[in-house]
Each structure stands twice: as structure tokens, then as C-alpha cells.
Design a protein around this motif. Sequence first.
Motif, PDB file in Angstrom:
ATOM      1  N   ALA A   1       0.824  -1.204   0.000  1.00 55.28           N
ATOM      2  CA  ALA A   1       0.000   0.000   0.000  1.00 55.28           C
ATOM      3  C   ALA A   1       0.861   1.257   0.000  1.00 55.28           C
ATOM      4  O   ALA A   1       0.593   2.214  -0.743  1.00 55.28           O
ATOM      5  N   PHE A   2       1.903   1.276   0.821  1.00 54.18           N
ATOM      6  CA  PHE A   2       2.792   2.443   0.832  1.00 54.18           C
ATOM      7  C   PHE A   2       3.481   2.618  -0.513  1.00 54.18           C
ATOM      8  O   PHE A   2       3.595   3.730  -1.033  1.00 54.18           O
ATOM      9  N   GLY A   3       3.943   1.518  -1.086  1.00 50.33           N
ATOM     10  CA  GLY A   3       4.587   1.612  -2.389  1.00 50.33           C
ATOM     11  C   GLY A   3       3.649   2.103  -3.469  1.00 50.33           C
ATOM     12  O   GLY A   3       4.023   2.907  -4.331  1.00 50.33           O
ATOM     13  N   LEU A   4       2.401   1.642  -3.421  1.00 54.85           N
ATOM     14  CA  LEU A   4       1.422   2.049  -4.431  1.00 54.85           C
ATOM     15  C   LEU A   4       1.059   3.523  -4.319  1.00 54.85           C
ATOM     16  O   LEU A   4       0.788   4.169  -5.336  1.00 54.85           O
ATOM     17  N   THR A   5       1.036   4.057  -3.096  1.00 53.50           N
ATOM     18  CA  THR A   5       0.713   5.486  -2.967  1.00 53.50           C
ATOM     19  C   THR A   5       1.767   6.339  -3.659  1.00 53.50           C
ATOM     20  O   THR A   5       1.451   7.307  -4.355  1.00 53.50           O
ATOM     21  N   VAL A   6       3.035   5.970  -3.476  1.00 58.16           N
ATOM     22  CA  VAL A   6       4.114   6.729  -4.112  1.00 58.16           C
ATOM     23  C   VAL A   6       4.105   6.515  -5.620  1.00 58.16           C
ATOM     24  O   VAL A   6       4.273   7.469  -6.399  1.00 58.16           O
ATOM     25  N   LEU A   7       3.904   5.288  -6.043  1.00 59.40           N
ATOM     26  CA  LEU A   7       3.864   4.983  -7.470  1.00 59.40           C
ATOM     27  C   LEU A   7       2.768   5.774  -8.177  1.00 59.40           C
ATOM     28  O   LEU A   7       3.011   6.415  -9.212  1.00 59.40           O
ATOM     29  N   THR A   8       1.562   5.764  -7.627  1.00 60.31           N
ATOM     30  CA  THR A   8       0.449   6.450  -8.277  1.00 60.31           C
ATOM     31  C   THR A   8       0.633   7.959  -8.268  1.00 60.31           C
ATOM     32  O   THR A   8       0.368   8.641  -9.270  1.00 60.31           O
ATOM     33  N   MET A   9       1.097   8.498  -7.152  1.00 61.55           N
ATOM     34  CA  MET A   9       1.281   9.947  -7.077  1.00 61.55           C
ATOM     35  C   MET A   9       2.466  10.434  -7.896  1.00 61.55           C
ATOM     36  O   MET A   9       2.458  11.564  -8.397  1.00 61.55           O
ATOM     37  N   ALA A  10       3.481   9.592  -8.056  1.00 54.64           N
ATOM     38  CA  ALA A  10       4.626  10.007  -8.872  1.00 54.64           C
ATOM     39  C   ALA A  10       4.188  10.273 -10.314  1.00 54.64           C
ATOM     40  O   ALA A  10       4.639  11.225 -10.954  1.00 54.64           O
ATOM     41  N   TYR A  11       3.272   9.435 -10.818  1.00 54.35           N
ATOM     42  CA  TYR A  11       2.752   9.662 -12.167  1.00 54.35           C
ATOM     43  C   TYR A  11       1.770  10.835 -12.192  1.00 54.35           C
ATOM     44  O   TYR A  11       1.644  11.523 -13.204  1.00 54.35           O
ATOM     45  N   ALA A  12       1.063  11.052 -11.074  1.00 52.42           N
ATOM     46  CA  ALA A  12       0.048  12.110 -11.045  1.00 52.42           C
ATOM     47  C   ALA A  12       0.643  13.499 -10.869  1.00 52.42           C
ATOM     48  O   ALA A  12       0.192  14.458 -11.509  1.00 52.42           O
ATOM     49  N   ILE A  13       1.652  13.639  -9.990  1.00 48.01           N
ATOM     50  CA  ILE A  13       2.162  14.987  -9.673  1.00 48.01           C
ATOM     51  C   ILE A  13       3.667  15.129  -9.841  1.00 48.01           C
ATOM     52  O   ILE A  13       4.222  16.191  -9.551  1.00 48.01           O
ATOM     53  N   GLY A  14       4.321  14.081 -10.316  1.00 50.83           N
ATOM     54  CA  GLY A  14       5.771  14.180 -10.483  1.00 50.83           C
ATOM     55  C   GLY A  14       6.180  15.341 -11.373  1.00 50.83           C
ATOM     56  O   GLY A  14       7.196  16.002 -11.131  1.00 50.83           O
TER      57      GLY A  14
ATOM     58  N   CYS B   1       7.040  15.251  -6.715  1.00 48.56           N
ATOM     59  CA  CYS B   1       6.463  14.197  -5.872  1.00 48.56           C
ATOM     60  C   CYS B   1       7.432  13.742  -4.785  1.00 48.56           C
ATOM     61  O   CYS B   1       7.809  12.576  -4.703  1.00 48.56           O
ATOM     62  N   HIS B   2       7.813  14.686  -3.911  1.00 51.07           N
ATOM     63  CA  HIS B   2       8.693  14.337  -2.788  1.00 51.07           C
ATOM     64  C   HIS B   2       7.911  13.609  -1.692  1.00 51.07           C
ATOM     65  O   HIS B   2       8.326  12.555  -1.227  1.00 51.07           O
ATOM     66  N   LEU B   3       6.827  14.216  -1.219  1.00 47.50           N
ATOM     67  CA  LEU B   3       5.923  13.656  -0.208  1.00 47.50           C
ATOM     68  C   LEU B   3       6.617  13.342   1.115  1.00 47.50           C
ATOM     69  O   LEU B   3       6.075  12.597   1.926  1.00 47.50           O
ATOM     70  N   ASN B   4       7.767  13.928   1.355  1.00 46.99           N
ATOM     71  CA  ASN B   4       8.600  13.482   2.459  1.00 46.99           C
ATOM     72  C   ASN B   4       9.697  14.519   2.736  1.00 46.99           C
ATOM     73  O   ASN B   4      10.512  14.789   1.843  1.00 46.99           O
ATOM     74  N   PRO B   5       9.751  15.110   3.928  1.00 44.30           N
ATOM     75  CA  PRO B   5      10.816  16.078   4.228  1.00 44.30           C
ATOM     76  C   PRO B   5      12.217  15.513   4.035  1.00 44.30           C
ATOM     77  O   PRO B   5      13.129  16.216   3.614  1.00 44.30           O
TER      78      PRO B   5
ATOM     79  N   PHE C   1      10.377   5.137 -16.034  1.00 43.36           N
ATOM     80  CA  PHE C   1      10.287   4.012 -15.104  1.00 43.36           C
ATOM     81  C   PHE C   1      10.602   4.380 -13.657  1.00 43.36           C
ATOM     82  O   PHE C   1      10.504   3.532 -12.766  1.00 43.36           O
ATOM     83  N   ALA C   2      10.980   5.633 -13.420  1.00 38.98           N
ATOM     84  CA  ALA C   2      11.380   6.042 -12.073  1.00 38.98           C
ATOM     85  C   ALA C   2      10.295   5.780 -11.028  1.00 38.98           C
ATOM     86  O   ALA C   2      10.597   5.270  -9.942  1.00 38.98           O
ATOM     87  N   PRO C   3       9.022   6.116 -11.296  1.00 39.09           N
ATOM     88  CA  PRO C   3       7.998   5.860 -10.278  1.00 39.09           C
ATOM     89  C   PRO C   3       7.892   4.394  -9.871  1.00 39.09           C
ATOM     90  O   PRO C   3       7.621   4.088  -8.701  1.00 39.09           O
ATOM     91  N   ILE C   4       8.111   3.494 -10.807  1.00 38.29           N
ATOM     92  CA  ILE C   4       8.032   2.067 -10.494  1.00 38.29           C
ATOM     93  C   ILE C   4       9.168   1.674  -9.563  1.00 38.29           C
ATOM     94  O   ILE C   4       8.958   0.992  -8.541  1.00 38.29           O
ATOM     95  N   ALA C   5      10.386   2.100  -9.891  1.00 38.72           N
ATOM     96  CA  ALA C   5      11.542   1.777  -9.053  1.00 38.72           C
ATOM     97  C   ALA C   5      11.389   2.356  -7.651  1.00 38.72           C
ATOM     98  O   ALA C   5      11.672   1.686  -6.650  1.00 38.72           O
ATOM     99  N   ILE C   6      10.912   3.590  -7.576  1.00 39.26           N
ATOM    100  CA  ILE C   6      10.775   4.254  -6.279  1.00 39.26           C
ATOM    101  C   ILE C   6       9.664   3.606  -5.454  1.00 39.26           C
ATOM    102  O   ILE C   6       9.810   3.373  -4.255  1.00 39.26           O
ATOM    103  N   GLY C   7       8.539   3.305  -6.087  1.00 43.08           N
ATOM    104  CA  GLY C   7       7.442   2.661  -5.379  1.00 43.08           C
ATOM    105  C   GLY C   7       7.823   1.286  -4.866  1.00 43.08           C
ATOM    106  O   GLY C   7       7.511   0.918  -3.731  1.00 43.08           O
ATOM    107  N   LEU C   8       8.535   0.504  -5.693  1.00 44.80           N
ATOM    108  CA  LEU C   8       8.968  -0.825  -5.261  1.00 44.80           C
ATOM    109  C   LEU C   8      10.018  -0.732  -4.164  1.00 44.80           C
ATOM    110  O   LEU C   8      10.055  -1.573  -3.252  1.00 44.80           O
ATOM    111  N   CYS C   9      10.872   0.288  -4.229  1.00 48.09           N
ATOM    112  CA  CYS C   9      11.866   0.493  -3.179  1.00 48.09           C
ATOM    113  C   CYS C   9      11.182   0.762  -1.841  1.00 48.09           C
ATOM    114  O   CYS C   9      11.567   0.191  -0.808  1.00 48.09           O
ATOM    115  N   LEU C  10      10.151   1.598  -1.845  1.00 46.95           N
ATOM    116  CA  LEU C  10       9.452   1.890  -0.597  1.00 46.95           C
ATOM    117  C   LEU C  10       8.721   0.649  -0.082  1.00 46.95           C
ATOM    118  O   LEU C  10       8.656   0.421   1.128  1.00 46.95           O
TER     119      LEU C  10
END
Length: 228
Positions: free
Chosen positions: A41-54, A59-63, A158-167
Motif C-alpha cells: 500500500a505504501f509503495g502504491l501510494t508513491v507509485l500512483t502519485m509520482a505519475y500524477a504529480i511528479g 512528488c517528494h511527499l517526504n521532508p 520508469f522512475a515511479p516504479i523503481a521508487i514505489g517498489l523500493c518503498l
Amino acid sequence: MKATTAEFLGTLWLVLGGCGSAVLAAAFPEVGIGLHGVSLAFGLTVLTMAYAIGHISGCHLNPAVSVGLWAGGRFDGGKLVPYILAQVAGAVAAGAVLYLIASGKPGFAAGGFASNGFGEHSPGQYGMAAALVCEVVLTAFFLFVILGATDGRAPAGFAPIAIGLCLTLIHLVSIPVTNTSVNPARSTGVALFADAWALQQLWLFWLAPIAGGVIGALAYRVVGGGRD
């Protein structure tokens, strides 16, 4: 304003989706998502938002990510404070929405409310030193992956996929240790609605991820040559 609004909404989605899966779904054994489902779920939130607002805010979403990107030479330091304020505000808004939903169940008690903790408040009873090392190291690798995946020399798109899977992987490793932060905004958003201990231990989940973010960014500057 567009970028900070995007960060607000994106962080709201991250906390609502990730922490919501823990508070609302994982709490019921019959749903069966467990550690694996919450991690995904955490990975999917980043993956989906990276495509939406990157393309709007990055799409940092994180200090810790914002500070790390600044340390890595990829982000303007003048935007740090507005970004971090927007991220924390989005996380707190998500915590409030999640609390309103969760408290609609009879017999509701906030308890840990998906907060991060160490010692007796760690899911696996891990001590402060273990929690500190875990959060620093995993956030460092998170920033390393982010900077590498978004490097101009990396495969495009492909960056959002790598980042989402990393999280997702980070959560699979560290949920038993700290309930996984690697994100001070995520930690703050739910700690405000949890039992008092969550705020008392919150300092570690600001210090460790930010330190780790800087370390990971500096490591990538050495390995990647600091180029976009």
C-alpha cells in the motif's frame, strides 16, 4: 502554489493509503493483508502519485526526500520550508481523516494508530539504537534509488516504479523494527492522534530519516557524479 498544493495532496494520499491500510484493513485478520499488504500500500501510494504529480512538484511527499534532493544538488534550498510545511500539513490532514473514519467503529481506541516507535512501542520490541540505524540506512538507500532512478541517464518513464517498489521493500524490512517511517511527515501525521508515547518518540523519526536522506544523496553524488 501549484507545487506545494501538489505536495499537500500527495502526502495526504500517502498517509491515508499507507497508514489507512494498517489502521483499517490490517487490523482485521479476515481481510488478510498483513505486513505484505501494508508494505505494498505504501509503495502504491508513491507509485500512483509520482505519475500524477511528479511533473508538478517532483512528488517528494517526504521532508527527508526534499532535504536529500537538496543535498544531492537536485532541489532549490529556497523551496525546502514551503515543501516541508505542505508535506506535514498533508500528513496531518490525512491523520485527521483517518481518525474520523476509524473512530466510527464501536469500541474504537486510538492506541498506536500506525505510529512509529522503538523499545516497547516497536512491533518487534527493537531498541532505540536498532531503530535509529534502521531508519538512517533505509532512508539513505531510498534517496540513493530516487536519485538514480530520476537521473537523466536512467531509462525514461520508469522512475515511479523503481521508487514505489523500493518503498515497498523498505516496509517489508522495517515494519517489525519501527513500523517504518523513513518519512518525518508520515510519522507526524498519525502521532498527533495516537497515544502520548508517539509524540515523545517522534524526534527519532525526524532525525534519522533526514540524516539518512543526506547520506544517501551524498553517496549518489560520489557514485553518479552529481549529474542529472
